[in-house]
Design an enzyme around this catalytic site. Structure first.
Site, PDB file in Angstrom:
ATOM      1  CD  GLU A 171      -2.750   1.398   0.276  1.00  0.00           C
ATOM      2  OE1 GLU A 171      -2.595   2.403  -0.447  1.00  0.00           O
ATOM      3  OE2 GLU A 171      -3.646   0.553   0.092  1.00  0.00           O
ATOM      4  CG  ASP A 204       3.832   0.204  -8.796  1.00  0.00           C
ATOM      5  OD1 ASP A 204       2.834  -0.514  -8.632  1.00  0.00           O
ATOM      6  OD2 ASP A 204       4.209   0.589  -9.914  1.00  0.00           O
ATOM      7  CG  ASP A 242     -10.118   3.689  -9.167  1.00  0.00           C
ATOM      8  OD1 ASP A 242     -11.039   3.695 -10.021  1.00  0.00           O
ATOM      9  OD2 ASP A 242      -9.716   4.716  -8.597  1.00  0.00           O
ATOM     10  CE  LYS A 301     -16.119  10.669 -15.258  1.00  0.00           C
ATOM     11  NZ  LYS A 301     -15.539  12.042 -15.272  1.00  0.00           N
ATOM     12  CG  ASP A 360     -18.328  -1.577  -4.527  1.00  0.00           C
ATOM     13  OD1 ASP A 360     -17.464  -1.365  -5.402  1.00  0.00           O
ATOM     14  OD2 ASP A 360     -18.593  -0.758  -3.623  1.00  0.00           O
ATOM     15  CE  LYS A 366     -16.569   2.393   9.124  1.00  0.00           C
ATOM     16  NZ  LYS A 366     -16.336   3.297  10.276  1.00  0.00           N
ATOM     17  CD  GLU A 400     -18.835  -6.471   1.314  1.00  0.00           C
ATOM     18  OE1 GLU A 400     -19.255  -7.546   0.836  1.00  0.00           O
ATOM     19  OE2 GLU A 400     -17.678  -6.331   1.764  1.00  0.00           O
TER      20      GLU A 400
END
Length: 257
Positions: free
Chosen positions: A114, A141, A164, A168, A200, A236, A238
């Site tokens: 991360e 990375d 992510d 678009k 999601d 939470k 989710e």
């Protein structure tokens, strides 16, 4: 090309509109300029590191954070034991899911990657509060960590939770889960090792399923989408999304062998 500055959230703070730091810039896709892009596992995002998070970094970082190097990681030395299963996580957000799974599976070792400092501090804080010993963190990375520090055929599992979605259409090529990168991930798994992705964002879920299904070295553990494995908690955010009628999709494949 410089990393794109864009806010986001991790697997512990998810909505379809706002996801974690994981992304991809694929060499096969090409940039708007016509020049090829390399795969990158993150976008930069703004965020303030709290006093508690900074304290955790200062006090626990020397023990639980590992430096990025171009040499293969000595897992046994890093975790202080031999024989544990090795799980690699790309983008752990604020770390709640990672901490939960590590506590649930104390015989496995978890390497989380991360770049977002508040997230690193948050996970280190959880490690200290819950006395978790089987997590190590690299702040770099993930694509480069995988390529330089993780030899092929050495991982028992890979987690990519709520990357992510780049919802678009013109940005879809920046998504992390694309065929070239999945082939790389599969190469680093042991035979029988698993790749677990979750999202999601429904359209991205179908892309994940299609991409993983097309990788010849992987096989689906389910007929289509997988039931949520018991080890992955429902966060939470989710729960809130599910109450609003938003779905969450898990995709779990294993390395043939």
């Amino acid at each position: 090309m410089q990393p794109i500055e864009q806010p986001g959230t991790g697997p512990d703070d998810i909505t379809p509109e706002s996801q974690d730091t994981n992304t991809a810039e694929s060499a096969e896709s090409g940039a708007e300029t016509g020049h090829p892009r390399r795969i990158r596992s993150f976008v930069r995002r703004a965020g303030r590191t709290s006093t508690g998070q900074q304290r955790a970094i200062n006090e626990l970082g020397p023990r639980f954070q590992l430096p990025y190097t171009t040499e293969p990681l000595d897992w046994d030395a890093a975790f202080g034991r031999a024989g544990a299963k090795r799980i690699f996580e790309i983008g752990f957000g604020m770390g709640e899911t990672t901490a939960h799974i590590a506590q649930l599976r104390p015989d496995d070792d978890f390497l989380g990657v991360e770049v977002h400092e508040p997230g690193v501090g948050a996970l280190l804080k959880l490690i200290g509060e819950r006395e978790i010993g089987n997590i190590r963190i690299v702040s770099h990375d993930a694509v480069e960590v995988l390529a330089q520090m993780i030899p092929e055929g050495t991982l028992d599992g890979i987690h990519v939770f709520f990357p992510d979605p780049w919802h678009k259409k013109r940005h879809n090529k920046r998504r992390l889960i694309q065929s070239p990168f999945v082939a790389r991930l599969a190469a680093h798994l042991k035979p029988g090792g698993y790749l677990h992705c979750a999202t999601d964002w429904e359209e991205y879920a179908h892309q994940m399923l299609e991409v993983l299904s097309s990788e010849p070295t992987l096989e689906n553990t389910a007929d289509g989408f997988a039931p949520r494995p018991d080890y992955r908690p429902v966060t939470k955010f989710e729960k809130r999304g599910l109450r609003l009628g938003h779905g969450v999709w898990d995709v779990v494949f294993r390395k043939r062998g």
